[in-house]
Design a protein around this motif. Sequence first.
Motif, mmCIF file in Angstrom:
data_model
loop_
_atom_site.group_PDB
_atom_site.id
_atom_site.type_symbol
_atom_site.label_atom_id
_atom_site.label_comp_id
_atom_site.label_asym_id
_atom_site.label_seq_id
_atom_site.Cartn_x
_atom_site.Cartn_y
_atom_site.Cartn_z
ATOM 1 N N LEU A 409 39.329 17.788 72.441
ATOM 2 C CA LEU A 409 39.059 19.207 72.705
ATOM 3 C C LEU A 409 40.345 20.014 72.692
ATOM 4 N N GLU A 410 41.332 19.445 73.331
ATOM 5 C CA GLU A 410 42.625 20.137 73.397
ATOM 6 C C GLU A 410 43.131 20.419 71.980
ATOM 7 N N VAL A 411 43.025 19.405 71.160
ATOM 8 C CA VAL A 411 43.498 19.566 69.778
ATOM 9 C C VAL A 411 42.710 20.651 69.064
ATOM 10 N N GLU A 412 41.403 20.544 69.216
ATOM 11 C CA GLU A 412 40.519 21.520 68.565
ATOM 12 C C GLU A 412 40.816 22.924 69.056
ATOM 13 N N ASN A 413 40.996 22.964 70.395
ATOM 14 C CA ASN A 413 41.258 24.232 71.032
ATOM 15 C C ASN A 413 42.519 24.874 70.435
ATOM 16 N N ASN A 414 43.518 24.079 70.317
ATOM 17 C CA ASN A 414 44.767 24.582 69.757
ATOM 18 C C ASN A 414 44.559 25.141 68.355
ATOM 19 N N ASP A 415 43.805 24.402 67.559
ATOM 20 C CA ASP A 415 43.516 24.866 66.193
ATOM 21 C C ASP A 415 42.834 26.230 66.214
ATOM 22 N N MET A 416 41.872 26.247 67.146
ATOM 23 C CA MET A 416 41.084 27.477 67.279
ATOM 24 C C MET A 416 41.977 28.667 67.621
ATOM 25 N N HIS A 417 42.872 28.411 68.576
ATOM 26 C CA HIS A 417 43.773 29.475 69.022
ATOM 27 C C HIS A 417 44.619 29.980 67.861
ATOM 28 N N VAL A 418 45.082 29.044 67.128
ATOM 29 C CA VAL A 418 45.911 29.416 65.968
ATOM 30 C C VAL A 418 45.129 30.305 65.022
ATOM 31 N N LYS A 419 43.903 29.850 64.758
ATOM 32 C CA LYS A 419 43.088 30.604 63.813
ATOM 33 C C LYS A 419 42.725 31.979 64.352
ATOM 34 N N LEU A 420 42.400 31.997 65.678
ATOM 35 C CA LEU A 420 42.000 33.262 66.295
ATOM 36 C C LEU A 420 43.148 34.278 66.241
ATOM 37 N N SER A 421 44.323 33.777 66.600
ATOM 38 C CA SER A 421 45.454 34.723 66.622
ATOM 39 C C SER A 421 45.725 35.259 65.214
ATOM 40 N N ALA A 422 45.517 34.369 64.249
ATOM 41 C CA ALA A 422 45.687 34.830 62.876
ATOM 42 C C ALA A 422 44.687 35.916 62.545
ATOM 43 N N SER A 423 43.454 35.717 63.023
ATOM 44 C CA SER A 423 42.388 36.698 62.774
ATOM 45 C C SER A 423 42.731 38.023 63.427
ATOM 46 N N HIS A 424 43.237 37.875 64.696
ATOM 47 C CA HIS A 424 43.573 39.093 65.438
ATOM 48 C C HIS A 424 44.612 39.903 64.679
ATOM 49 N N MET A 425 45.608 39.209 64.244
ATOM 50 C CA MET A 425 46.678 39.906 63.529
ATOM 51 C C MET A 425 46.169 40.571 62.265
ATOM 52 N N GLN A 426 45.306 39.819 61.649
ATOM 53 C CA GLN A 426 44.762 40.364 60.412
ATOM 54 C C GLN A 426 43.949 41.619 60.679
ATOM 55 N N MET A 427 43.191 41.495 61.800
ATOM 56 C CA MET A 427 42.342 42.642 62.149
ATOM 57 C C MET A 427 43.213 43.853 62.462
ATOM 58 N N GLU A 428 44.305 43.601 63.190
ATOM 59 C CA GLU A 428 45.206 44.694 63.544
ATOM 60 C C GLU A 428 45.714 45.381 62.284
ATOM 61 N N ARG A 429 46.033 44.597 61.322
ATOM 62 C CA ARG A 429 46.545 45.146 60.093
ATOM 63 C C ARG A 429 45.480 45.928 59.329
ATOM 64 N N MET A 430 44.288 45.371 59.401
ATOM 65 C CA MET A 430 43.196 46.011 58.660
ATOM 66 C C MET A 430 42.790 47.345 59.247
ATOM 67 N N LYS A 431 43.051 47.400 60.621
ATOM 68 C CA LYS A 431 42.703 48.674 61.267
ATOM 69 C C LYS A 431 43.434 49.829 60.580
#
Length: 895
Positions: A409-431
Amino acid sequence: MGSGSSSPQPVARPQAQVLPSPQGQPGQQRRGNFEEVQLQYGQSQATPTHGHQGYGPTHGHQGHGQPRPQAQGAYGHPNHIQGYGNQAQQYGKSNGYVHPEYGASTSSGYGGHAAHQQKHRDDFDDDLDDWIEQKNNQTPSHQAATQQSSAASEEDMILETFHHNDGTEYTVLRQSGHRAYLDWQTQEWVQFPNEWLGQGHFGEQDTLFTEQVQLQTTSDTNGPSTSGTTSGYVTEETASSTPDDDRDGYFDHPLKGRTVITYMFEEKRNVYCYMDDETGYWINMPLMWELHNDYIRRQVHEIQESIPTWTDEIDILASLRQCNYNTEQTVANYLCLGDPNLGAKRWGGGREGQQQLQEKDRQIHALQEQLKQKEREKQSLLQERLALKTEVVEKLEKVAELNEKVLDLEVENNDMHVKLSASHMQMERMKTMTPSSFGRRRHGEIESGFDSQRESSAESMTVVKAPRTPTPEPLPPAGPTVEEETLKALNHSALELDKSYRSLKVIVKDGFSDLQDLTKKAISALGQISEMDSSSGNEVEELRVLYRKEALQRKLLYNQLQELRGNIRVFCRCRRDDRVGGYMQFPNDEDIVVPTGGSKKTFSFDKVFSPASTQEQVFEDTLPIVQSCVDGYNVCILAYGQTGSGKTFTMMGPPDYPGVNIRTIKELLRICNDKETVDYTLKISMVEVYNETLSDLLKEGSIGNATLDIRTMGKKQVITGLTAIEVKTERDITDTMETGFKNRTTAFTKMNAESSRSHLLLMLTVEGHDKISSTTSFGTLMLVDLAGSERISKTEATGQRLVEAAAINKSLTALGQVFQSLRTNALHVPYRNSKLTHLLQPALGGDAKACLFVMVSPDEKNVSESISTLTFGSSARQVSLGKAERNVTKGGKKK
Ligand SMILES: Nc1ncnc2c1ncn2[C@@H]1O[C@H](COP(=O)(O)OP(=O)(O)OP(=O)(O)O)[C@@H](O)[C@H]1O
């Protein structure tokens, strides 16, 4: 020793001691000869000349005319043609040479018949060869001729034992002045070389038969002449008037305030020595060295197991030495000396002893029960421990599984976090960008990627964690912007996901710590159980030690009780015969009264069974001996008596009315099966002793082929090549015995011989492994149906019958000698004088226990044989009473 297989031929004997002349020349060696002549021909007082070679007389010889301390009976078992008593009578009456051929005593006058003497000498030489040939001949016509001539001449035929100085013993046949010895190897009679007379001596007096001689002389003579007859015998009277035995003694016990009787037993002492190379001497081994010897170490450990508090090995070894390396004796001594009253714990005999024995049995039983209970508790604890152990293992496995999942879970969680933060950044840019077809397409891609991630994380833990350390991704080239509403919704769902992940993590953590608590508890319970287990193990061990001690004390007590009663118990049974009987009386169950020539003679035994006795009653008294065998002793039951007196009936019995053998074996099986704590292995063997040859009855074709040999290995006696069949049930035993009897019958039929002329030994070995004390016992039981003890009849005066008679005479005489040596506590017990006694050695003497049945016929015409048998039994019984007798001999006073 023994004249068995290695009898040398007379020619091979060194001739150095050949005597120059039968007449005169008194000398040490001749003295022996002269005494033998006296034995043969009575107590000649003043025979001046008598020179027949072979008789070896030397008149006026030193010792001549002295009362002979030994007598005719010395030559062995009374296995000779009728007339023993008459002969003894002649000796008593005669003052001179009573020639067996020429009739009555010549009363000091024989020496005057010179012509007669010469004739006799010539005749003798001529007759000798014929006589020997006749003895060896086995044809019926010769037998008939012998019968006739014997009947006509009324000569006595006597079997003697000649002890050659080289240690060899010979069975010698004497008749009409002729002598021949039996070569056991060829089973032929060979002329007795006269020169041997100076190279050895004839057998010691066999006091077993003193009684018989006394009885017969008393009944056959009417008056004081009997004193002359028996003057050479050690009778009861002369024995009691002999000086007191200086081994008897006593001392005033300081604590008991009374006198304790003592006796100095002369025993052989084993001494461990080593060969000193320098001096070439055997030197006593120092105690410290001895402790390194494997055999000794084992003995010391055995003792320590019985008495764990006795830790000093040197002390144990010293005591072991004192007790002649007998571990039981060492333990017994320790237990006895451990008593502050210096052996006040003396066991009584009779009823008191029996009660003590019963008390010990009760204690042992209680201990056994306690042990069983403890064993049961231990078993249930062990099972509990096993169940808990399994539980702990299962839980630990679960914990490990959960740990793995958390890690995933920890591993998965970390992956998820990485992906989420990437999404967030992308969203910020898209705004900052205008929505366009590219932006829409890109947004769709992001959403679908996000959804799939969400699904996959929901599948595993349905957790998405907020980004911890977002890794900045290189910004994509500026494109179209996403709608704000969508972004908000996306953000919201991301936050929700993060929340649910956190709560789930808390749940997992709690479960994990619960599981850890449980595991800890299980491990501590396991520890407690282990402690309980080891303490119960200690308790069981203590109980075991106590049990061993009690069992040992019981054994010692039983032995002492047996010793007081006697290790050889003698029973008498008179067979039932409705056609005859009535002349013997049975006043009580310990005495038998036999009328002889106007007087009555009472013989006492441990038990007397009248003709009315049943097989059950007879067996009852042998019961304790069976128990002894199971306890690891060598025990033996023998039946002695003339042919037809009921030996086989008592030992074997008919199938529907079994005797001692079958009942004993049944009892043995019962005891073995009843003892749950001991694993027993029973093996059976059958041996035949015929003409001094051993045969294995369980091996076809063994009879007469001398396939067996007795060997001594250390303290054990081994019969090499003997078949021993393991038996588990009564059926196994009867089947095996049947095989043995079948082989016996077949072999004897082939040999034209009778089974009653052989000794039959049924041997059982009982090996028991005690599961509680981890000890192994090894006992043997010998059931012996002896050959008929009657004297040789005239029909048996030649050939095979004569050899059989000689063999029976030899073995039964040897048996008597063994009993006598045991009775007198002699240093040497002549077990090896015959195959029978050699075989019986482990079962006679030492710790062994024997039970002898003397069987008599109720027929008055057998009175002489019956008296002989009863005399034998009485003498054997004194073996058992030897110690008791000494106990009543205080300070030289005899009761
Ligand atoms: N107590 C008894 N009651 C009834 N019959 C008996 C008794 N004792 C012996 N007999 C019978 O007497 C006969 C001879 O007995 P048995 O064969 O036992 O003698 P034995 O001493 O063994 O002789 P042998 O030395 O020849 O073997 C047998 O027929 C037997 O059945």
